[in-house]
Design a protein around this motif. Structure first.
Motif, PDB file in Angstrom:
ATOM      1  N   ASP A  61      -2.515  -6.914  18.108  1.00 37.01           N
ATOM      2  CA  ASP A  61      -2.698  -6.354  19.452  1.00 37.01           C
ATOM      3  C   ASP A  61      -3.397  -4.996  19.436  1.00 37.01           C
ATOM      4  O   ASP A  61      -3.498  -4.322  20.469  1.00 37.01           O
ATOM      5  N   GLY A  62      -3.883  -4.580  18.276  1.00 34.41           N
ATOM      6  CA  GLY A  62      -4.599  -3.309  18.184  1.00 34.41           C
ATOM      7  C   GLY A  62      -3.717  -2.107  17.958  1.00 34.41           C
ATOM      8  O   GLY A  62      -4.205  -0.970  17.994  1.00 34.41           O
ATOM      9  N   GLY A  63      -2.435  -2.312  17.698  1.00 34.35           N
ATOM     10  CA  GLY A  63      -1.521  -1.201  17.449  1.00 34.35           C
ATOM     11  C   GLY A  63      -1.786  -0.548  16.099  1.00 34.35           C
ATOM     12  O   GLY A  63      -2.672  -0.967  15.335  1.00 34.35           O
ATOM     13  N   GLU A  64      -1.005   0.469  15.800  1.00 35.75           N
ATOM     14  CA  GLU A  64      -1.198   1.216  14.558  1.00 35.75           C
ATOM     15  C   GLU A  64      -0.769   0.405  13.339  1.00 35.75           C
ATOM     16  O   GLU A  64       0.162  -0.404  13.408  1.00 35.75           O
ATOM     17  N   THR A  65      -1.446   0.635  12.243  1.00 41.77           N
ATOM     18  CA  THR A  65      -1.106  -0.008  10.972  1.00 41.77           C
ATOM     19  C   THR A  65       0.291   0.412  10.533  1.00 41.77           C
ATOM     20  O   THR A  65       0.672   1.578  10.658  1.00 41.77           O
ATOM     21  N   ILE A  66       1.052  -0.556  10.048  1.00 38.19           N
ATOM     22  CA  ILE A  66       2.394  -0.256   9.545  1.00 38.19           C
ATOM     23  C   ILE A  66       2.440  -0.488   8.033  1.00 38.19           C
ATOM     24  O   ILE A  66       1.719  -1.322   7.494  1.00 38.19           O
ATOM     25  N   TYR A  67       3.297   0.283   7.365  1.00 38.98           N
ATOM     26  CA  TYR A  67       3.395   0.261   5.904  1.00 38.98           C
ATOM     27  C   TYR A  67       4.803  -0.137   5.479  1.00 38.98           C
ATOM     28  O   TYR A  67       5.788   0.239   6.114  1.00 38.98           O
ATOM     29  N   GLU A  68       4.863  -0.901   4.363  1.00 35.43           N
ATOM     30  CA  GLU A  68       6.147  -1.342   3.826  1.00 35.43           C
ATOM     31  C   GLU A  68       6.179  -1.123   2.317  1.00 35.43           C
ATOM     32  O   GLU A  68       5.142  -0.965   1.669  1.00 35.43           O
ATOM     33  N   LEU A  69       7.397  -1.162   1.775  1.00 33.26           N
ATOM     34  CA  LEU A  69       7.558  -1.139   0.330  1.00 33.26           C
ATOM     35  C   LEU A  69       7.215  -2.503  -0.249  1.00 33.26           C
ATOM     36  O   LEU A  69       7.337  -3.528   0.427  1.00 33.26           O
ATOM     37  N   THR A  70       6.786  -2.515  -1.486  1.00 30.70           N
ATOM     38  CA  THR A  70       6.646  -3.751  -2.258  1.00 30.70           C
ATOM     39  C   THR A  70       7.668  -3.707  -3.401  1.00 30.70           C
ATOM     40  O   THR A  70       8.379  -2.708  -3.566  1.00 30.70           O
ATOM     41  N   HIS A  71       7.739  -4.767  -4.196  1.00 28.85           N
ATOM     42  CA  HIS A  71       8.658  -4.740  -5.345  1.00 28.85           C
ATOM     43  C   HIS A  71       8.254  -3.642  -6.333  1.00 28.85           C
ATOM     44  O   HIS A  71       9.088  -3.134  -7.077  1.00 28.85           O
ATOM     45  N   VAL A  72       6.968  -3.253  -6.328  1.00 30.45           N
ATOM     46  CA  VAL A  72       6.509  -2.192  -7.220  1.00 30.45           C
ATOM     47  C   VAL A  72       6.973  -0.821  -6.723  1.00 30.45           C
ATOM     48  O   VAL A  72       7.508  -0.014  -7.495  1.00 30.45           O
ATOM     49  N   SER A  73       6.783  -0.535  -5.435  1.00 31.58           N
ATOM     50  CA  SER A  73       7.134   0.794  -4.928  1.00 31.58           C
ATOM     51  C   SER A  73       8.628   1.059  -4.955  1.00 31.58           C
ATOM     52  O   SER A  73       9.057   2.220  -4.939  1.00 31.58           O
ATOM     53  N   ARG A  74       9.441   0.021  -5.051  1.00 32.71           N
ATOM     54  CA  ARG A  74      10.889   0.245  -5.170  1.00 32.71           C
ATOM     55  C   ARG A  74      11.245   0.914  -6.492  1.00 32.71           C
ATOM     56  O   ARG A  74      12.294   1.545  -6.611  1.00 32.71           O
ATOM     57  N   TRP A  75      10.354   0.821  -7.492  1.00 34.65           N
ATOM     58  CA  TRP A  75      10.580   1.518  -8.756  1.00 34.65           C
ATOM     59  C   TRP A  75      10.277   3.013  -8.636  1.00 34.65           C
ATOM     60  O   TRP A  75      10.543   3.782  -9.569  1.00 34.65           O
ATOM     61  N   LEU A  76       9.704   3.439  -7.495  1.00 41.85           N
ATOM     62  CA  LEU A  76       9.353   4.845  -7.295  1.00 41.85           C
ATOM     63  C   LEU A  76      10.401   5.603  -6.493  1.00 41.85           C
ATOM     64  O   LEU A  76      10.236   6.803  -6.226  1.00 41.85           O
ATOM     65  N   LEU A  77      11.461   4.919  -6.086  1.00 43.62           N
ATOM     66  CA  LEU A  77      12.510   5.578  -5.318  1.00 43.62           C
ATOM     67  C   LEU A  77      13.261   6.589  -6.177  1.00 43.62           C
ATOM     68  O   LEU A  77      13.478   6.373  -7.371  1.00 43.62           O
ATOM     69  N   HIS A  78      13.648   7.689  -5.570  1.00 42.29           N
ATOM     70  CA  HIS A  78      14.491   8.680  -6.237  1.00 42.29           C
ATOM     71  C   HIS A  78      15.960   8.348  -5.963  1.00 42.29           C
ATOM     72  O   HIS A  78      16.288   7.616  -5.037  1.00 42.29           O
ATOM     73  N   ASP A  79      16.829   8.906  -6.784  1.00 41.76           N
ATOM     74  CA  ASP A  79      18.282   8.824  -6.541  1.00 41.76           C
ATOM     75  C   ASP A  79      18.788   7.391  -6.425  1.00 41.76           C
ATOM     76  O   ASP A  79      19.667   7.089  -5.611  1.00 41.76           O
ATOM     77  N   VAL A  80      18.204   6.494  -7.221  1.00 37.71           N
ATOM     78  CA  VAL A  80      18.704   5.128  -7.323  1.00 37.71           C
ATOM     79  C   VAL A  80      18.985   4.845  -8.797  1.00 37.71           C
ATOM     80  O   VAL A  80      18.534   5.578  -9.687  1.00 37.71           O
ATOM     81  N   GLU A  81      19.740   3.787  -9.064  1.00 33.86           N
ATOM     82  CA  GLU A  81      20.159   3.500 -10.435  1.00 33.86           C
ATOM     83  C   GLU A  81      18.971   3.210 -11.347  1.00 33.86           C
ATOM     84  O   GLU A  81      18.913   3.680 -12.482  1.00 33.86           O
ATOM     85  N   LEU A  82      18.015   2.423 -10.857  1.00 33.32           N
ATOM     86  CA  LEU A  82      16.852   2.054 -11.665  1.00 33.32           C
ATOM     87  C   LEU A  82      15.587   2.586 -11.004  1.00 33.32           C
ATOM     88  O   LEU A  82      15.189   2.116  -9.945  1.00 33.32           O
ATOM     89  N   SER A  83      14.971   3.574 -11.626  1.00 35.13           N
ATOM     90  CA  SER A  83      13.779   4.208 -11.069  1.00 35.13           C
ATOM     91  C   SER A  83      12.846   4.615 -12.191  1.00 35.13           C
ATOM     92  O   SER A  83      13.283   5.027 -13.272  1.00 35.13           O
ATOM     93  N   LEU A  84      11.548   4.502 -11.947  1.00 34.13           N
ATOM     94  CA  LEU A  84      10.543   4.980 -12.893  1.00 34.13           C
ATOM     95  C   LEU A  84       9.892   6.283 -12.426  1.00 34.13           C
ATOM     96  O   LEU A  84       8.940   6.755 -13.050  1.00 34.13           O
ATOM     97  N   ALA A  85      10.414   6.853 -11.348  1.00 30.15           N
ATOM     98  CA  ALA A  85       9.827   8.087 -10.813  1.00 30.15           C
ATOM     99  C   ALA A  85       9.779   9.215 -11.852  1.00 30.15           C
ATOM    100  O   ALA A  85       8.735   9.876 -11.997  1.00 30.15           O
ATOM    101  N   PRO A  86      10.853   9.471 -12.619  1.00 31.72           N
ATOM    102  CA  PRO A  86      10.770  10.547 -13.612  1.00 31.72           C
ATOM    103  C   PRO A  86       9.714  10.292 -14.686  1.00 31.72           C
ATOM    104  O   PRO A  86       9.080  11.233 -15.166  1.00 31.72           O
ATOM    105  N   MET A  87       9.499   9.021 -15.056  1.00 28.57           N
ATOM    106  CA  MET A  87       8.479   8.706 -16.054  1.00 28.57           C
ATOM    107  C   MET A  87       7.079   8.948 -15.495  1.00 28.57           C
ATOM    108  O   MET A  87       6.202   9.472 -16.197  1.00 28.57           O
ATOM    109  N   VAL A  88       6.858   8.586 -14.234  1.00 28.61           N
ATOM    110  CA  VAL A  88       5.554   8.829 -13.615  1.00 28.61           C
ATOM    111  C   VAL A  88       5.253  10.320 -13.588  1.00 28.61           C
ATOM    112  O   VAL A  88       4.144  10.760 -13.906  1.00 28.61           O
ATOM    113  N   LEU A  89       6.250  11.126 -13.224  1.00 27.60           N
ATOM    114  CA  LEU A  89       6.049  12.574 -13.155  1.00 27.60           C
ATOM    115  C   LEU A  89       5.784  13.163 -14.527  1.00 27.60           C
ATOM    116  O   LEU A  89       4.933  14.053 -14.683  1.00 27.60           O
TER     117      LEU A  89
END
Length: 324
Positions: A61-89
């Motif tokens: 309908d021409g509205g704004e683009t919306i964004y979602e997580l994928t199974h990959v971006s869930r590895w970038l979450l902070h403060d979760v049990e399994l995360s690769l964020a510290p390794m990326v940094l």
């Protein structure tokens, strides 16, 4: 760098906190800044969508683009049990990136890339720099949790008959604590350099011991090493293995190595990453490298003539080595 940017801005966390798809302005409002640049953000998101880090949907309908997580971006979450964020940094920090610029110089004249960049090796740098030490420890801890899942699933019976286990180069004790939690009969010993042990938290069933693996290793029924030997050259590896052999209490004991085995004709999910690890050893280690099975056999034959290699659904393999 776009991935590092996403982790630093906590873009995955912002989307995750909304429990559903959100538009660009909602992402921007969650960034810790009074005036984020929407155009820059849109270009970062466009690149990460292309790499399937995030997904986007454009309403008909021409509205704004919306964004979602994928199974990959869930590895970038902070403060979760399994995360690769510290390794990326860690892997994209200027201190860690700098040695890569010296690879051609190493080819021309030899030497250690990390030393060329920082005038000391990575271990000296960590001992002198608490911020870098934390960066390394946090990145090792996050990957340990992930690799540990594969190890405990594929090698669970391998720990059943062990009464005491030393994790050589065990960092802050994350790996050995997981092993002891799953096998409470084991008396765990986390062994690493004193400046690493100084920051280690308490873990039930685990004692922390500071020392130098080139001098002596605490005695136990079995020795465990994850991503240790690949950091060192052949001569240093032989010294470490000799001390491992001295530390094993019984002839029926064993050495458990979690490390990469390079395979020439394999094409599994992690093969490209294993090759990158070998280049990473050139950039960051003190003469280390990833080994083929034949090279592992040559390394081990002095003190551990028997061995068995187990492939697991992870980057490293499990190599059991026996003194008899």
């Amino acid at each position: 760098m776009a991935l590092k940017c996403a982790v630093e801005l906590r873009l995955a966390d912002i989307i995750h906190s909304h429990n559903g798809p959100i538009i660009l302005h909602q992402i921007a409002s969650g960034i810790d800044s009074p005036s984020p640049d929407i155009l820059y953000l849109s270009r970062i998101m466009r690149s990460l969508v292309r790499k399937k880090i995030f997904s986007e949907h454009c309403p008909t309908d021409g509205g704004e683009t919306i964004y979602e997580l994928t199974h990959v971006s869930r590895w970038l979450l902070h403060d979760v049990e399994l995360s690769l964020a510290p390794m990326v940094l860690m892997q994209n920090h200027p201190w860690v990136v700098a040695p890569w610029y010296y690879l051609s110089q190493c080819v021309k004249e030899g030497g250690i890339a990390f030393k060329k960049a920082h005038a000391c090796d990575v271990w000296e740098f960590a001992s002198q720099n608490p911020e870098f030490n934390k960066l390394v420890n946090d990145s090792m801890a996050c990957t340990t949790k992930i690799v540990m899942m594969a190890i405990l699933a594929e090698y669970k019976a391998g720990f059943d008959c062990i009464g005491s286990l030393v994790d050589v180069g065990g960092g802050t004790g994350g790996m050995i604590s997981e092993i002891v939690r799953s096998h409470p009969q084991i008396r765990g010993i986390d062994f690493d350099l004193p400046h690493v042990i100084a920051t280690a938290p308490l873990h039930e069933g685990v004692s922390h011991v500071g020392g130098n693996m080139f001098e002596a290793i605490p005695c136990a029924d079995a020795i465990f090493m994850k991503f240790v030997l690949h950091d060192w050259d052949h001569e240093d590896c032989i010294k470490i293995l000799r001390n491992c052999r001295k530390a094993i209490l019984e002839k029926t004991g064993k050495l458990i190595i979690v490390d990469i085995v390079l395979e020439k004709d394999s094409h599994d999910l992690f093969d490209d990453t294993r090759m990158v690890f070998d280049l990473m050893m050139m950039a960051h280690s003190s003469g280390g490298k990833e080994l083929t099975e034949l090279e592992w056999k040559e390394f081990l034959k002095g003190g551990f003539p028997g061995y068995k290699i187990t492939k697991i659904p992870a980057i490293p393999f499990i190599i059991e080595a026996y003194p008899m």
